[in-house]
Scaffold this active site. Structure first.
Site, PDB file in Angstrom:
ATOM      1  N   TYR A 150     -33.930  74.738   4.431  1.00  0.00           N
ATOM      2  CA  TYR A 150     -34.634  73.678   3.706  1.00  0.00           C
ATOM      3  C   TYR A 150     -33.615  72.685   3.191  1.00  0.00           C
ATOM      4  CZ  TYR A 150     -38.506  71.762   0.880  1.00  0.00           C
ATOM      5  OH  TYR A 150     -39.481  70.965   0.346  1.00  0.00           O
ATOM      6  N   LYS A 154     -36.165  72.224   7.802  1.00  0.00           N
ATOM      7  CA  LYS A 154     -37.226  71.536   7.073  1.00  0.00           C
ATOM      8  C   LYS A 154     -36.570  70.484   6.190  1.00  0.00           C
ATOM      9  CE  LYS A 154     -40.955  72.325   3.732  1.00  0.00           C
ATOM     10  NZ  LYS A 154     -41.578  73.282   2.789  1.00  0.00           N
TER      11      LYS A 154
END
Length: 309
Positions: A138, A163
């Protein structure tokens, strides 16, 4: 273990952490939340992540939420768990996730400290290599990788996706053009429906949809219109629903979490507008504005029956 390195794409579900009046995890409400997302066709469940108040969970509650997710999904969709924070806790969460049988995990930023690129590589590689589970990085806050750093992590077959929660599309173009489909690219920007029209052409073919917790049919209508090039519907949904909700979301810090619970309560789910500090509940005026938008969304764009889905 010869694990299948298949990554969730499309609309990804991020359940909340429902609490009882006593402040404990409400397993019944969490089960309802997850079933709702799966029944609405979301492609994966990400449990105990940002929407699930990862920052405020004890390790026992973390285990509890994963147990509910595994039992509820029953293999219908992949389950990913959040791991992160300080390295010791992250490794423990990774171990628990592997023991519980999830498909992979989303690695959230390290706690507080902003490290150099080498430090981030060490942090991420330590977690990624600790299990055979699929790992998604992330990209946000104090965990922002440069291209060379991300490329160094590609030697781990467990690393399957990135992400992005930063919004630097110059960097995203560098990533996708140099790495290609070795990774799956996911849009993790705040209220990702706002920015998905800019991300899709770059190769980002999945996103986390917070509003799916209460208006999943709008997320599906939006994403279908987007990939089919139906600009009229995309623009209408942006103007009438997505941007008005995002305007409320941006009014208070912490609404990224509490506004989800408010929306779920508004549509009749057994989730109270109750969050853990430092997040605050949604204020009454904002709650009423959200209720008006949701009512409009269901009136103009009725949710299909189960037979039609």
């Amino acid at each position: 273990m010869n694990r299948r390195r298949q990554i969730p794409k499309g609309i990804l579900g991020f359940p909340v952490a429902p609490f009882t009046e006593q402040g404990c995890i409400d397993e019944k409400a969490l089960n309802e939340n997850i079933n709702f997302l799966v029944d609405e066709g979301l492609e994966a469940i990400f449990i105990a992540c940002g929407s699930g108040e990862f920052h405020a969970l004890s390790m026992d509650e973390y285990r509890q939420m994963i147990d509910v997710a595994i039992e509820t999904t029953k293999g219908r969709v992949p389950v990913y768990a959040g791991v992160g924070g300080n390295i010791t806790a992250a490794l423990e969460q990774a171990r628990i996730s592997e023991e519980k049988g999830v498909d992979g995990y989303l690695i959230l930023p390290p706690y507080l400290i902003a490290g150099e690129q080498k430090g981030l590589i060490d942090y991420l590689s330590t977690i990624i290599s600790s299990t055979d589970l699929n790992a998604i990085v992330y990209q946000r806050d104090n965990a922002i990788l440069e291209l060379k750093a991300l490329q160094k992590l590609l030697g781990f077959p467990q690393l399957v996706g990135l992400k992005d929660g930063v919004g630097n599309n110059e960097q995203n173009i560098l990533f996708t053009q140099n790495i290609g489909d070795r990774l799956t690219w996911l849009n993790g920007m705040p209220m990702a429906e706002v920015t998905m029209p800019a991300y899709l052409p770059l190769g980002f073919n999945g996103y986390s949809s917070a509003i799916s917790n209460y208006i999943p049919h709008i997320s599906r209508l939006f994403y279908t219109a987007l990939i089919e090039g139906d600009k009229k519907t995309v623009n209408e949904l942006h103007r009438e629903i997505i941007l008005p909700i995002n305007k409320i979301r941006n009014k208070r810090k912490g609404y990224a979490v509490s506004l989800l619970k408010a929306g779920m309560e508004i549509v009749g789910m057994d989730v109270k507008n109750k969050v853990r500090p430092p997040v605050i509940p949604v204020e009454r005026e904002d709650y009423e504005q959200l209720a008006s938008i949701i009512e409009y969304a269901y009136d103009k764009y009725p949710r299909a029956s189960k037979q039609e889905r």
